[in-house]
Design an enzyme around this catalytic site. Structure first.
Site, PDB file in Angstrom:
ATOM      1  N   GLU A  79      62.212  24.157  47.783  1.00  0.00           N
ATOM      2  CA  GLU A  79      61.615  25.473  47.559  1.00  0.00           C
ATOM      3  C   GLU A  79      62.155  26.508  48.543  1.00  0.00           C
ATOM      4  OE1 GLU A  79      59.913  26.147  45.022  1.00  0.00           O
ATOM      5  OE2 GLU A  79      59.316  24.160  44.315  1.00  0.00           O
ATOM      6  N   CYS A 137      50.386  22.649  47.009  1.00  0.00           N
ATOM      7  CA  CYS A 137      51.732  22.588  47.582  1.00  0.00           C
ATOM      8  C   CYS A 137      52.134  23.945  48.148  1.00  0.00           C
ATOM      9  CB  CYS A 137      52.728  22.121  46.525  1.00  0.00           C
ATOM     10  SG  CYS A 137      52.582  20.389  46.064  1.00  0.00           S
ATOM     11  N   HIS A 159      59.874  19.427  46.465  1.00  0.00           N
ATOM     12  CA  HIS A 159      59.088  18.908  45.347  1.00  0.00           C
ATOM     13  C   HIS A 159      59.811  17.728  44.710  1.00  0.00           C
ATOM     14  CE1 HIS A 159      56.242  22.473  44.724  1.00  0.00           C
ATOM     15  NE2 HIS A 159      55.493  21.396  44.706  1.00  0.00           N
TER      16      HIS A 159
END
Length: 222
Positions: free
Chosen positions: A80, A146, A170
């Site tokens: 991310e 998350c 992830h």
């Protein structure tokens, strides 16, 4: 020797076995380059999870924090780029493990709209692909626990002016979760394959104080 704090969320919602927990346990105690990996399993609970990682950071003195969770529907290990100051678990029909649902609520009312990961995310994805692990950069961390934890730790680092690099990875469903009737057709990845991808990503962090500056082909992440 430096320390990498690697965190993995516990089971939650309809995911009885979280790949992040499995990978964290598999890599705990390993060494990558000049860094030792210390893993912690984190409660999938709003705000409690932030406190748990902050405590682990203080305990371990980690110079790097890599947090992990599951993103069902993705076929790759995704790193991310952005954490956003927004929680909206109601859109997924999900509650955290304390039974709490948040809708349009900030993680830090006084915080900025978003933070960027300060990990070498291009180098991480490049290393995983070179090692035969499907991987990509994602700009969509979701609006559940998350993203909440990712943002909370980046806000802690910024507010306390800590010399710490941090970010989020992830992972796809484990095969046994993708095999459930409600998930049929969803992609999956074994814990061992995901762990090898994360291992390569951590090695890239150690060997790249600065990110690489090359374009990486990408696919739109859901």
């Amino acid at each position: 020797m430096e320390t990498i704090l690697l965190t993995g969320f516990e089971a939650y919602g309809n995911t009885a076995v979280n790949p992040a927990e499995h990978v964290a346990r598999l890599l705990d105690g390993e060494t990558v380059g000049n860094a030792s990996i210390i893993s912690r399993i984190i409660p999938n609970t709003f705000f409690v999870c932030i406190d748990a990682v902050r405590d682990a950071m203080a305990e371990t003195g980690a110079s790097t924090v890599v947090m992990m969770g599951e993103f069902g529907g993705r076929a790759m290990v995704t790193v991310e780029r952005i954490a956003q100051n927004l929680n909206d678990s109601s859109r997924y029909g999900l509650k955290d493990n304390a039974g709490v649902t948040l809708q349009d609520a900030p993680t830090a009312p006084d915080g900025p709209v978003a933070y960027h990961s300060n990990l070498p995310i291009r180098a991480m994805v490049h290393a995983m692909r070179e090692g035969g692990i499907p991987a990509d950069i994602s700009d969509a961390p979701g609006t559940f626990c998350c993203n909440h934890l990712f943002y909370g730790i980046m806000h802690h680092i910024a507010s306390a002016k800590l010399p710490v690099r941090a970010g989020w990875i992830h992972l796809p469903h484990l095969p046994q979760i993708a095999a459930l009737p409600e998930n049929l057709g969803a992609p999956s990845m074994s814990a061992e394959t995901a762990a090898q991808g994360v291992r390569l990503a951590l090695e890239a962090i150690v060997t790249h104080p600065q990110d690489i500056d090359i374009p990486l082909a990408s696919r739109l992440q859901v």
